[in-house]
Each structure stands twice: as structure tokens, then as C-alpha cells.
Design a protein around this motif. Structure first.
Motif, PDB file in Angstrom:
ATOM      1  N   SER A 205       0.789  -1.198   0.002  1.00  0.00           N
ATOM      2  CA  SER A 205      -0.028   0.122   0.041  1.00  0.00           C
ATOM      3  C   SER A 205       0.762   1.214   0.146  1.00  0.00           C
ATOM      4  CB  SER A 205      -0.988  -0.172   1.259  1.00  0.00           C
ATOM      5  OG  SER A 205      -1.573   1.179   1.205  1.00  0.00           O
ATOM      6  N   LEU A 206       1.942   1.187   0.645  1.00  0.00           N
ATOM      7  CA  LEU A 206       2.906   2.357   0.827  1.00  0.00           C
ATOM      8  C   LEU A 206       3.452   2.775  -0.581  1.00  0.00           C
ATOM      9  CD1 LEU A 206       4.580   4.529   2.388  1.00  0.00           C
ATOM     10  CD2 LEU A 206       6.077   2.838   2.949  1.00  0.00           C
ATOM     11  N   LEU A 207       3.755   1.533  -1.091  1.00  0.00           N
ATOM     12  CA  LEU A 207       4.485   1.694  -2.558  1.00  0.00           C
ATOM     13  C   LEU A 207       3.607   2.169  -3.566  1.00  0.00           C
ATOM     14  CD1 LEU A 207       6.487  -1.703  -2.643  1.00  0.00           C
ATOM     15  CD2 LEU A 207       7.568   0.769  -2.535  1.00  0.00           C
ATOM     16  N   ARG A 208       2.359   1.570  -3.556  1.00  0.00           N
ATOM     17  CA  ARG A 208       1.165   2.083  -4.611  1.00  0.00           C
ATOM     18  C   ARG A 208       0.776   3.304  -4.019  1.00  0.00           C
ATOM     19  NH1 ARG A 208      -2.986  -0.515  -6.963  1.00  0.00           N
ATOM     20  NH2 ARG A 208      -2.538  -2.607  -6.132  1.00  0.00           N
ATOM     21  N   ASN A 209       0.656   3.896  -3.182  1.00  0.00           N
ATOM     22  CA  ASN A 209      -0.100   5.119  -2.741  1.00  0.00           C
ATOM     23  C   ASN A 209       0.829   6.408  -2.600  1.00  0.00           C
ATOM     24  OD1 ASN A 209      -2.607   3.927  -3.098  1.00  0.00           O
ATOM     25  ND2 ASN A 209      -2.385   3.174  -0.637  1.00  0.00           N
ATOM     26  N   ARG A 210       2.265   5.994  -2.279  1.00  0.00           N
ATOM     27  CA  ARG A 210       3.127   7.220  -2.083  1.00  0.00           C
ATOM     28  C   ARG A 210       4.237   7.087  -2.625  1.00  0.00           C
ATOM     29  NH1 ARG A 210       3.115  12.052   0.308  1.00  0.00           N
ATOM     30  NH2 ARG A 210       4.996  12.471   0.904  1.00  0.00           N
ATOM     31  N   ILE A 211       5.047   5.812  -2.597  1.00  0.00           N
ATOM     32  CA  ILE A 211       6.528   5.774  -3.074  1.00  0.00           C
ATOM     33  C   ILE A 211       6.430   5.895  -4.652  1.00  0.00           C
ATOM     34  CG2 ILE A 211       8.726   4.786  -2.965  1.00  0.00           C
ATOM     35  CD1 ILE A 211       7.634   5.880  -0.246  1.00  0.00           C
ATOM     36  N   LEU A 212       5.928   5.109  -5.279  1.00  0.00           N
ATOM     37  CA  LEU A 212       5.949   4.853  -6.663  1.00  0.00           C
ATOM     38  C   LEU A 212       5.259   6.151  -7.144  1.00  0.00           C
ATOM     39  CD1 LEU A 212       5.081   1.159  -7.226  1.00  0.00           C
ATOM     40  CD2 LEU A 212       7.279   2.162  -7.719  1.00  0.00           C
ATOM     41  N   PRO A 213       4.175   6.719  -6.937  1.00  0.00           N
ATOM     42  CA  PRO A 213       3.634   8.029  -7.510  1.00  0.00           C
ATOM     43  C   PRO A 213       4.778   9.138  -7.318  1.00  0.00           C
ATOM     44  CG  PRO A 213       1.987   6.808  -6.012  1.00  0.00           C
ATOM     45  CD  PRO A 213       3.264   6.104  -5.874  1.00  0.00           C
ATOM     46  N   ASP A 214       5.485   9.233  -5.967  1.00  0.00           N
ATOM     47  CA  ASP A 214       6.622  10.210  -6.014  1.00  0.00           C
ATOM     48  C   ASP A 214       7.542   9.920  -6.723  1.00  0.00           C
ATOM     49  OD1 ASP A 214       7.910  12.373  -4.331  1.00  0.00           O
ATOM     50  OD2 ASP A 214       9.275  10.755  -3.936  1.00  0.00           O
ATOM     51  N   LEU A 215       8.144   8.826  -7.267  1.00  0.00           N
ATOM     52  CA  LEU A 215       9.089   8.605  -8.298  1.00  0.00           C
ATOM     53  C   LEU A 215       8.794   9.036  -9.456  1.00  0.00           C
ATOM     54  CD1 LEU A 215      10.484   5.216  -6.699  1.00  0.00           C
ATOM     55  CD2 LEU A 215      11.605   7.487  -6.839  1.00  0.00           C
ATOM     56  N   ILE A 216       7.366   8.508  -9.798  1.00  0.00           N
ATOM     57  CA  ILE A 216       6.852   8.711 -11.197  1.00  0.00           C
ATOM     58  C   ILE A 216       6.883  10.320 -11.404  1.00  0.00           C
ATOM     59  CG2 ILE A 216       4.765   8.666 -12.535  1.00  0.00           C
ATOM     60  CD1 ILE A 216       4.251   6.070 -11.258  1.00  0.00           C
ATOM     61  N   LYS A 217       6.378  11.035 -10.521  1.00  0.00           N
ATOM     62  CA  LYS A 217       6.348  12.465 -10.648  1.00  0.00           C
ATOM     63  C   LYS A 217       7.792  13.290 -10.828  1.00  0.00           C
ATOM     64  CE  LYS A 217       4.749  16.553  -8.171  1.00  0.00           C
ATOM     65  NZ  LYS A 217       4.042  17.127  -6.808  1.00  0.00           N
ATOM     66  N   LYS A 218       8.728  12.749 -10.000  1.00  0.00           N
ATOM     67  CA  LYS A 218      10.093  12.924 -10.097  1.00  0.00           C
ATOM     68  C   LYS A 218      10.619  12.801 -11.636  1.00  0.00           C
ATOM     69  CE  LYS A 218      11.507  12.307  -5.459  1.00  0.00           C
ATOM     70  NZ  LYS A 218      12.397  11.400  -4.750  1.00  0.00           N
ATOM     71  N   ASN A 219      10.325  11.439 -12.060  1.00  0.00           N
ATOM     72  CA  ASN A 219      11.036  11.309 -13.105  1.00  0.00           C
ATOM     73  C   ASN A 219      10.280  11.386 -14.280  1.00  0.00           C
ATOM     74  OD1 ASN A 219      12.886  10.387 -11.286  1.00  0.00           O
ATOM     75  ND2 ASN A 219      12.648   8.148 -11.730  1.00  0.00           N
ATOM     76  N   LYS A 220       9.108  12.305 -14.318  1.00  0.00           N
ATOM     77  CA  LYS A 220       8.170  12.283 -15.514  1.00  0.00           C
ATOM     78  C   LYS A 220       8.983  13.024 -16.705  1.00  0.00           C
ATOM     79  CE  LYS A 220       6.451  16.746 -13.870  1.00  0.00           C
ATOM     80  NZ  LYS A 220       4.969  17.474 -13.503  1.00  0.00           N
ATOM     81  N   ASP A 221       9.975  13.766 -16.421  1.00  0.00           N
ATOM     82  CA  ASP A 221      10.762  14.294 -17.768  1.00  0.00           C
ATOM     83  C   ASP A 221      11.351  13.502 -18.534  1.00  0.00           C
ATOM     84  OD1 ASP A 221       9.403  16.915 -17.319  1.00  0.00           O
ATOM     85  OD2 ASP A 221      11.044  17.477 -15.966  1.00  0.00           O
ATOM     86  N   ARG A 222      12.121  12.516 -17.817  1.00  0.00           N
ATOM     87  CA  ARG A 222      12.799  11.761 -18.588  1.00  0.00           C
ATOM     88  C   ARG A 222      12.256  10.270 -18.674  1.00  0.00           C
ATOM     89  NH1 ARG A 222      15.967   8.385 -14.400  1.00  0.00           N
ATOM     90  NH2 ARG A 222      15.692   9.166 -12.483  1.00  0.00           N
ATOM     91  N   ARG A 223      11.254  10.187 -18.232  1.00  0.00           N
ATOM     92  CA  ARG A 223      10.320   8.814 -18.259  1.00  0.00           C
ATOM     93  C   ARG A 223      11.203   7.646 -18.097  1.00  0.00           C
ATOM     94  NH1 ARG A 223       5.554   9.759 -22.577  1.00  0.00           N
ATOM     95  NH2 ARG A 223       4.741  11.732 -21.864  1.00  0.00           N
ATOM     96  N   SER A 224      11.982   7.577 -17.017  1.00  0.00           N
ATOM     97  CA  SER A 224      12.517   6.532 -16.576  1.00  0.00           C
ATOM     98  C   SER A 224      12.562   6.143 -15.194  1.00  0.00           C
ATOM     99  CB  SER A 224      14.246   6.723 -17.056  1.00  0.00           C
ATOM    100  OG  SER A 224      15.080   5.659 -16.486  1.00  0.00           O
ATOM    101  N   LEU A 225      12.295   4.685 -14.930  1.00  0.00           N
ATOM    102  CA  LEU A 225      12.335   4.386 -13.590  1.00  0.00           C
ATOM    103  C   LEU A 225      13.054   2.914 -13.401  1.00  0.00           C
ATOM    104  CD1 LEU A 225      10.754   5.155 -11.065  1.00  0.00           C
ATOM    105  CD2 LEU A 225       8.830   3.619 -11.629  1.00  0.00           C
TER     106      LEU A 225
END
Length: 493
Positions: A96-116
Motif C-alpha cells: 500500500s505504501l509503494l502504491r499510494n506514496r513511493i511509486l507516485p513520488d518517483l513517477i512525478k520526479k522522473n516524468k521528464d526523463r520517463r525512466s524508472l
């Protein structure tokens, strides 16, 4: 053959067995526990029998030497001494933590380079990295336009072979919702085959956390955004944990996360990792420059009332504070839920069903504080922040001095980007309960994020003073799996 086994048992005396134990630890990082030494003895005897070696000392030298058969034999021994226990979405709260908090944070941070880049270290037969691939497919729009690395590694060659096959039996799904199982897997005889699209998003390789060097540009273990290494360090010596932890830190991107099993890094020097205590779990984030440390500040005479006046929450916000203990939630409203009570549904991660059942209960008991509060948590964990806020407000109307709804409302405010409102709500929580440790920590983090480290330090110092007055084994609400001792150790670093 029976007499040979008896001879072997005599030759593997306690002194030699401890030498095997030390050799295995040096090679793999795994430290065999005292209660597992008899099983280790039997595993060694089994390998000796397969190789037709009748002296344990000879087998020891095979492992310790430099012969051509050594690497292959290490793999054979590792197969029988490592456990392959794993299943999909193994820890519901961390998922739940990964789904609701951590992954969305990383997606937002990396949205310009679109890499994860995600690494599951010690992945066993692959359930964990595949779970991550499923999570990403659910929350990342246009995932096909992203450069995604999901890497699963394990020291056990046989486990990696199974992971690559993507075939699983029913026991691997014991905490998986049937809808997920039916959507992402296909039944084939008595096994379930993972969806080919999900399978193609995960890469597997053999890897030794203790001996292998990383970050390593050649293996792909570099510039990682999220490392998941759960239930691995429980088998390691503290010194080996420290060595691997440093390599993990060097491998993470700035702002990247490390998720371990509960309490696995207790008493470790975290270096550049900063502890983020969410209700679901502790998680660690790489922050190279931390201007102030709690240990640098005299604990001093910062009273609680003064700390509240200079409020500031710490760190990231979770999404799921403590669970109400109302007997109504445990025993009532079990229709349409396979006999499960509302709280049981919540604890099993079935948030939509928990929210629906709470709503049914509230039609008969509209002033039940616990039902409103649990409904708010269930909606928040499902991403329905509007309904979560409505139930928080209703709970506050019912009990105006309850601090928990304010705490949850603060988390919702931070999620939707209203950090000023989050601070106001956390201040109210500390006013209503001057011993609300989690609120001081959360408030301190918010100030830190704004660059106001002076206030952040004062609030965390207040939390430290409260923690020092508690028995170390005390569970800190709403951090349901974190003790006062663990939290104090983490904050003080």
C-alpha cells in the motif's frame, strides 16, 4: 550407505560445523542460526553423498579452495541452505505504501526523463519483482512510453530459473486479490502463468550481495530509484549488513528509496539514508546533504508547548494511521464479505470492500466514530481522498477532541499538495494530544521540506524526548509495526 552417513556425522563435529558456518557467511553473507545448525549438517551430508565424498574435511576444502568445481558446488549448496519462501504482494501494508506514496513520488520526479529503475534484491522465485510490475501497470499511464527496469536478483540459481519461467502454484497467491490473479495470470493445469507483458518487464540475474561489487554499469545495477530488500538481512551479520547497506546507498539515485523488512536495519549507521516513518512501514531515502541531525542538537529544554508553537512535521506522509478497535467493526456488517468484519477487510488490504461495509454500518449507526474513521482510512488508501476527507470531518464532529482524524486529514492535504493546511491540521493534533509523537515527526518533516530545518529539529527533538520516556518495545501509533526503540534509533541518526 547407512554406515557411511554415521561416519560423516561423526566427522562433522561442532568445531568443523562452525567452520562451515563461517565459510558460508564469508561467501554469501548468510549466517546460519543456532537452531538451523542441525539442518545445515544434514545439507552438507547430502551434498557429500551426491559427490561421493566420505570426509567432511575434503568437502570443506572443495568449497574453500580455488578448483574448477568450486563455483558449481557453491550453487548446489546454496540451493539446499537458502529458503525460497515468497508470494505475491507479500506485505500488504508495504504494498500500500509503494502504491499510494513511493511509486507516485518517483513517477512525478522522473516524468521528464520517463525512466524508472527498480531492483528487488533477494527476489527468490520472482513474486516480488512481478508484483512491482503489476503495481506499475496499474498506476502508470502510458507505461509503454517509459524506460522501465525492474530487476530481480538472488544468490540461488534455481530460484532465478523458476522466476524466469513465471509459473506459480496456488500458495504464491495466498494474499492476492482474486481480481488481480485472474487479470494478470492464466491457469495452466495446476499452475498459473504470469501475463507475458508483465513477464517481459522484469529481468532476472544471479547476484551475490556480499561478494559482488556494485554499483556496476555492466550488470544494470546502477542509478536505481527503488531498492526492495526484504527478509534478507535477518540472515546477515551486522558487519555484512553494514557493507551491503553502503553499496545499496551508492547504487541509489539521489532521492531514491530503500525498503527493507521491518526492523532489519535497527542500530545500523544509515549514512546518507534518512528514515521516513510511515504508518505502514519505515522506508529509507537517500539524501546526501542533511544540514542538521538530531544528535547535533542539545536535547535540551524544548518543552512540548513550545514545540507546538513552532510546529513542523517531518518527512513524508503516509496514508493509513491506526485501526479502530470497535467491536462493531470486528463483528458486525459481515454480509457480502465472506464473513470478514470491516476491520479484517481493512487489515487484508481490501479497502474498497472495507469502505463499502463501513458505509452499510453507518446507515444504522450514523454517529459511530470508529466506523467513520476506518471508512476515512479505507477511502484514503483507495485514493478516494474526497470521501476520506468527508468521513474525517464527520468523525471530528462526533468527537471534537480526537486527534487521529486531524492526523489523517493532514496526510490527505499533503497528498493533494496543500502543505500549509497539512501543517495547520498537524498542529491541531499536537494541541489535542501533546504526546502525539507521530504528529511531531510528520510536522518536523514538512518544515524540513520547506527548508526550515530549525523548526524541524525542534519538533523532532520533542519527539525524541517523548520516545526516551517509553519502554523500547512500545509500539508507536500509528506506526503499527515500529517500536519506540526502533524509532528513537532511526530519528537520532
Amino acid at each position: 550407505m547407512e554406515s557411511m552417513n554415521k561416519t560423516n556425522e561423526k566427522t562433522i563435529n561442532d568445531e568443523l560445523l562452525h567452520r562451515f558456518q563461517d565459510l558460508i557467511s564469508r561467501h554469501t553473507g548468510l549466517r546460519m542460526r543456532k537452531e538451523n545448525l542441525d539442518a545445515l549438517r544434514k545439507s552438507i551430508l547430502g551434498r557429500m553423498k551426491s559427490l561421493k565424498i566420505d570426509e567432511a574435511e575434503r568437502y570443506y576444502h572443495l568449497l574453500a579452495g580455488v578448483g574448477t568445481g568450486r563455483p558449481a558446488e557453491w550453487q548446489e549448496l546454496i540451493k539446499v541452505i537458502t529458503t525460497g519462501e515468497s508470494y505475491f504482494f507479500r506485505d500488504q501494508e508495504q504494498s500500500s505504501l509503494l502504491r499510494n506514496r513511493i511509486l507516485p513520488d518517483l513517477i512525478k520526479k522522473n516524468k521528464d526523463r520517463r525512466s524508472l529503475r527498480i531492483w528487488s534484491a533477494g527476489c527468490s522465485s520472482g513474486e516480488e519483482p512481478y508484483s512491482m510490475a503489476i503495481l506499475l501497470s496499474q498506476i502508470l499511464p502510458y507505461i509503454e512510453n517509459w524506460d522501465i527496469l525492474i530487476l530481480g536478483t538472488d544468490i540461488n540459481q534455481e530460484a532465478i530459473r523458476k522466476a524466469k519461467q513465471g509459473k506459480y502454484r496456488h500458495w504464491s497467491f495466498r494474499t492476492t486479490h482474486p481480481d488481480v490473479k485472474n487479470r494478470y495470470f492464466k491457469k495452466h493445469h495446476d499452475e498459473w502463468l504470469i501475463d507475458e507483458t508483465i513477464q517481459n518487464r522484469v529481468t532476472f540475474q544471479i547476484h551475490n550481495l556480499k561478494q559482488d561489487h556494485f554499483p556496476d554499469p555492466h550488470s544494470g545495477i546502477r542509478e536505481i530509484d527503488l531498492i526492495i530488500c526484504r527478509n534478507v538481512f535477518i540472515y546477515f551479520n551486522p558487519e555484512d549488513i553494514s557493507d551491503v547497506l553502503k553499496k545499496f546507498t551508492d547504487t541509489l539515485n539521489e532521492g531514491g528509496y530503500l525498503l527493507t523488512g521491518h526492523g532489519e536495519l535497527h542500530a545500523q549507521d544509515l549514512g546518507k539514508l534518512r528514515t521516513l516513518p510511515f504508518p505502514e512501514s519505515l522506508i529509507y531515502q537517500k539524501i546526501s546533504e542533511i544540514k542538521f541531525q538530531i544528535s547535533d542538537i542539545a536535547p535540551a529544554k524544548i518543552g512540548l508547548s513550545r514545540a507546538v508553537k513552532s510546529p513542523a512535521p517531518q518527512k513524508k506522509q503516509p496514508k493509513k494511521p491506526d485501526i479502530p478497535s470497535s467491536q462493531l467493526l470486528k463483528k458486525d456488517s459481515k454480509s457480502h464479505t465472506n464473513g470478514l468484519g470491516i476491520e479484517e477487510l481493512f487489515l487484508n488490504g481490501r479497502y474498497a470492500e472495507a469502505a463499502s461495509s463501513a458505509e452499510c454500518l453507518l446507515t444504522d449507526s450514523p454517529d459511530d466514530f470508529a466506523a467513520h474513521y476506518l471508512a476515512a482510512q479505507a477511502y484514503a488508501n483507495s485514493g478516494d481522498y474526497s470521501n476520506a476527507a468527508l468521513h474525517c470531518k464527520r468523525a471530528i464532529e462526533i468527537d471534537v477532541v480526537a486527534e487521529r482524524p486531524y492526523f489523517l486529514m493532514a496526510h490527505i492535504s499533503e497528498i493533494i499538495g496543500d502543505k500549509d493546511q497539512a501543517k495547520i491540521l498537524l498542529k491541531k493534533a499536537t494541541y489535542l494530544n501533546p504526546e502525539f509523537i507521530a504528529a511531531y515527526i510528520e510536522l518536523g518533516t514538512l518544515y524540513d521540506m520547506e527548508g526550515d530545518t530549525v523548526r524541524g529539529v525542534k519538533l523532532r527533538t520533542a519527539a525524541v524526548e517523548l520516545l526516551k520516556g517509553l519502554p523500547p518495545e512500545t509500539i508507536i501509533e500509528p506506526y503499527k509495526k515500529i517500536t519506540a526503540g526502533e524509532l528513537l534509533s532511526s530519528i537520532s541518526k
